[in-house]
Scaffold this motif. Structure first.
Motif, PDB file in Angstrom:
ATOM      1  N   ARG A 183     -30.229 -27.732   9.396  1.00  0.00           N
ATOM      2  CA  ARG A 183     -30.837 -26.673   8.578  1.00  0.00           C
ATOM      3  C   ARG A 183     -29.828 -25.589   8.249  1.00  0.00           C
ATOM      4  O   ARG A 183     -29.795 -25.070   7.133  1.00  0.00           O
ATOM      5  N   LEU A 184     -28.998 -25.235   9.227  1.00  0.00           N
ATOM      6  CA  LEU A 184     -27.996 -24.200   8.993  1.00  0.00           C
ATOM      7  C   LEU A 184     -27.003 -24.624   7.909  1.00  0.00           C
ATOM      8  O   LEU A 184     -26.659 -23.849   7.020  1.00  0.00           O
ATOM      9  N   VAL A 185     -26.547 -25.866   7.999  1.00  0.00           N
ATOM     10  CA  VAL A 185     -25.570 -26.350   7.026  1.00  0.00           C
ATOM     11  C   VAL A 185     -26.205 -26.432   5.634  1.00  0.00           C
ATOM     12  O   VAL A 185     -25.602 -26.033   4.635  1.00  0.00           O
ATOM     13  N   GLU A 186     -27.432 -26.930   5.581  1.00  0.00           N
ATOM     14  CA  GLU A 186     -28.129 -27.002   4.295  1.00  0.00           C
ATOM     15  C   GLU A 186     -28.333 -25.607   3.718  1.00  0.00           C
ATOM     16  O   GLU A 186     -28.155 -25.380   2.505  1.00  0.00           O
ATOM     17  N   TRP A 187     -28.683 -24.650   4.579  1.00  0.00           N
ATOM     18  CA  TRP A 187     -28.877 -23.256   4.148  1.00  0.00           C
ATOM     19  C   TRP A 187     -27.586 -22.678   3.580  1.00  0.00           C
ATOM     20  O   TRP A 187     -27.588 -22.024   2.536  1.00  0.00           O
ATOM     21  N   MET A 188     -26.465 -22.936   4.238  1.00  0.00           N
ATOM     22  CA  MET A 188     -25.183 -22.455   3.732  1.00  0.00           C
ATOM     23  C   MET A 188     -24.885 -23.025   2.351  1.00  0.00           C
ATOM     24  O   MET A 188     -24.339 -22.336   1.476  1.00  0.00           O
ATOM     25  N   GLY A 189     -25.239 -24.285   2.148  1.00  0.00           N
ATOM     26  CA  GLY A 189     -24.936 -24.951   0.892  1.00  0.00           C
ATOM     27  C   GLY A 189     -25.741 -24.455  -0.290  1.00  0.00           C
ATOM     28  O   GLY A 189     -25.434 -24.802  -1.447  1.00  0.00           O
ATOM     29  N   ARG A 190     -26.762 -23.643  -0.039  1.00  0.00           N
ATOM     30  CA  ARG A 190     -27.604 -23.146  -1.136  1.00  0.00           C
ATOM     31  C   ARG A 190     -26.987 -21.953  -1.858  1.00  0.00           C
ATOM     32  O   ARG A 190     -27.556 -21.479  -2.848  1.00  0.00           O
ATOM     33  N   SER A 191     -25.888 -21.462  -1.367  1.00  0.00           N
ATOM     34  CA  SER A 191     -25.266 -20.283  -1.968  1.00  0.00           C
ATOM     35  C   SER A 191     -23.820 -20.585  -2.310  1.00  0.00           C
ATOM     36  O   SER A 191     -23.150 -21.364  -1.622  1.00  0.00           O
ATOM     37  N   THR A 192     -23.318 -19.973  -3.356  1.00  0.00           N
ATOM     38  CA  THR A 192     -21.904 -20.106  -3.677  1.00  0.00           C
ATOM     39  C   THR A 192     -21.053 -19.200  -2.796  1.00  0.00           C
ATOM     40  O   THR A 192     -19.855 -19.434  -2.641  1.00  0.00           O
ATOM     41  N   ARG A 193     -21.686 -18.170  -2.216  1.00  0.00           N
ATOM     42  CA  ARG A 193     -21.016 -17.318  -1.230  1.00  0.00           C
ATOM     43  C   ARG A 193     -21.553 -17.692   0.147  1.00  0.00           C
ATOM     44  O   ARG A 193     -22.738 -17.551   0.419  1.00  0.00           O
ATOM     45  N   ARG A 194     -20.666 -18.186   0.976  1.00  0.00           N
ATOM     46  CA  ARG A 194     -21.091 -18.733   2.268  1.00  0.00           C
ATOM     47  C   ARG A 194     -20.392 -18.007   3.409  1.00  0.00           C
ATOM     48  O   ARG A 194     -19.355 -17.380   3.214  1.00  0.00           O
ATOM     49  N   PRO A 195     -20.940 -18.119   4.622  1.00  0.00           N
ATOM     50  CA  PRO A 195     -20.220 -17.582   5.775  1.00  0.00           C
ATOM     51  C   PRO A 195     -18.832 -18.210   5.882  1.00  0.00           C
ATOM     52  O   PRO A 195     -18.635 -19.376   5.529  1.00  0.00           O
ATOM     53  N   GLU A 196     -17.892 -17.447   6.376  1.00  0.00           N
ATOM     54  CA  GLU A 196     -16.534 -17.953   6.522  1.00  0.00           C
ATOM     55  C   GLU A 196     -16.405 -18.937   7.667  1.00  0.00           C
ATOM     56  O   GLU A 196     -15.553 -19.827   7.633  1.00  0.00           O
TER      57      GLU A 196
END
Length: 297
Positions: free
Chosen positions: A91-104
């Motif tokens: 879920r975390l990885v999928e959540w990150m992929g929903r934005s063009t700006r992601r956690p570093e």
């Protein structure tokens, strides 16, 4: 850095959150608890992960997962152990992929169980694992976390040893017997016990977050592992109690079934990559770690 933490109300999270806040990070704990007990300066997000924006966070620490030693490993318990780790990480990885700006950076916990039974040989991050449920669990957990790398996120996977401190973890289960003088080695006691003080574990998580060169797997255990017999003797001395009542291997297997693997497996795990990178442990020796834990107790 604004940091999102899953599993932040757990044993390691309780030490990590105030450490990050004291270092100037803005810490947000994702939790389903309506009124979680968190240190001052640490915020909680009781909303769904999907309602948060990945662009608002510079880093994520993933510590979520059902405790591995709290119940026998029935098939349903194994599914829970897998799902509580893999589904959350996915879920975390999928959540990150929903934005063009992601956690570093994503620091996603794994465990020494990745390696399986290793006997007396030193275990570094390059040691090939042996088959078994704990390896399958940790390997699947790590694979999910590593998918974030394809999104441009730096991924660190600390393989955590047995975390020691007061107030929870493995010691909470051991102390009643040892304080009554009924503690002792497990089986032969010759198997290696990869331990780490909770303060050092929290420091490793912070170091992985803040070090832009860090990525991949890191053994998160003290640089001086001990055998189970050495550990139980040291614990007895720290408490001023004898530690002379061993638990036979056959009895452990009868009591705990397949879960006895985590009590009897031998992993002489060494934090090779951390040491090479210059990380300094506050508690490299077991005796000093136990003295700090029980001082004033």
């Amino acid at each position: 850095m604004r940091v999102l933490i899953t599993g932040g109300t757990g044993f390691v999270g309780h030490a990590l959150c105030p450490r990050l806040a004291a270092a100037g990070h803005e810490v947000v704990v994702l939790t389903r608890q309506s009124q979680p007990r968190l240190p001052q300066g640490v915020a909680s997000a009781t909303t769904r992960l999907e309602d948060l924006s990945p662009a608002d966070f510079g880093g994520v620490v993933n510590l979520a997962g059902a405790p591995i030693g709290d119940a026998r490993w029935t098939e349903s318990r194994k599914r829970l152990l897998l799902d509580s780790r893999i589904a959350t990480t996915s879920r975390l990885v999928e959540w990150m992929g929903r934005s063009t700006r992601r956690p570093e950076v994503l620091v996603s916990a794994s465990a020494v169980g990745y390696y399986g039974e290793q006997g007396d040989r030193p275990v570094t991050e390059d040691t090939p694992p042996t088959p078994g449920f704990t390896h399958e669990l940790c390997a699947a957990w790590e694979r999910e976390a590593e998918k974030a790398a394809s999104l441009g996120v730096r991924v660190c996977r600390p393989r955590i040893g047995v975390v020691l401190d007061r107030g929870g973890g493995a010691l909470a289960k051991m102390l009643p017997a040892f304080r009554m003088g009924a503690g002792g080695r497990l089986g032969s006691g010759r198997h290696w016990f990869p331990w780490i003080h909770r303060e050092d574990m929290a420091a490793i998580c912070q170091w992985l977050l803040e070090n832009p060169q860090a990525s991949g797997a890191y053994n998160a255990g003290a640089p001086n592992p001990v055998t189970n017999a050495e550990f139980t003797q040291a614990l007895g001395r720290a408490l001023g109690r004898p530690a002379v009542l061993p638990m036979p291997e056959a009895a452990l297997r009868l009591l705990f079934g397949e879960m006895s693997e985590i009590l009897l497996v031998s992993d002489r795990m060494l934090p090779q990559r951390l040491l090479e990178a210059g990380f300094r442990f506050r508690y490299p020796q077991l005796e000093a770690a136990l003295a700090a834990i029980f001082s004033g107790a």
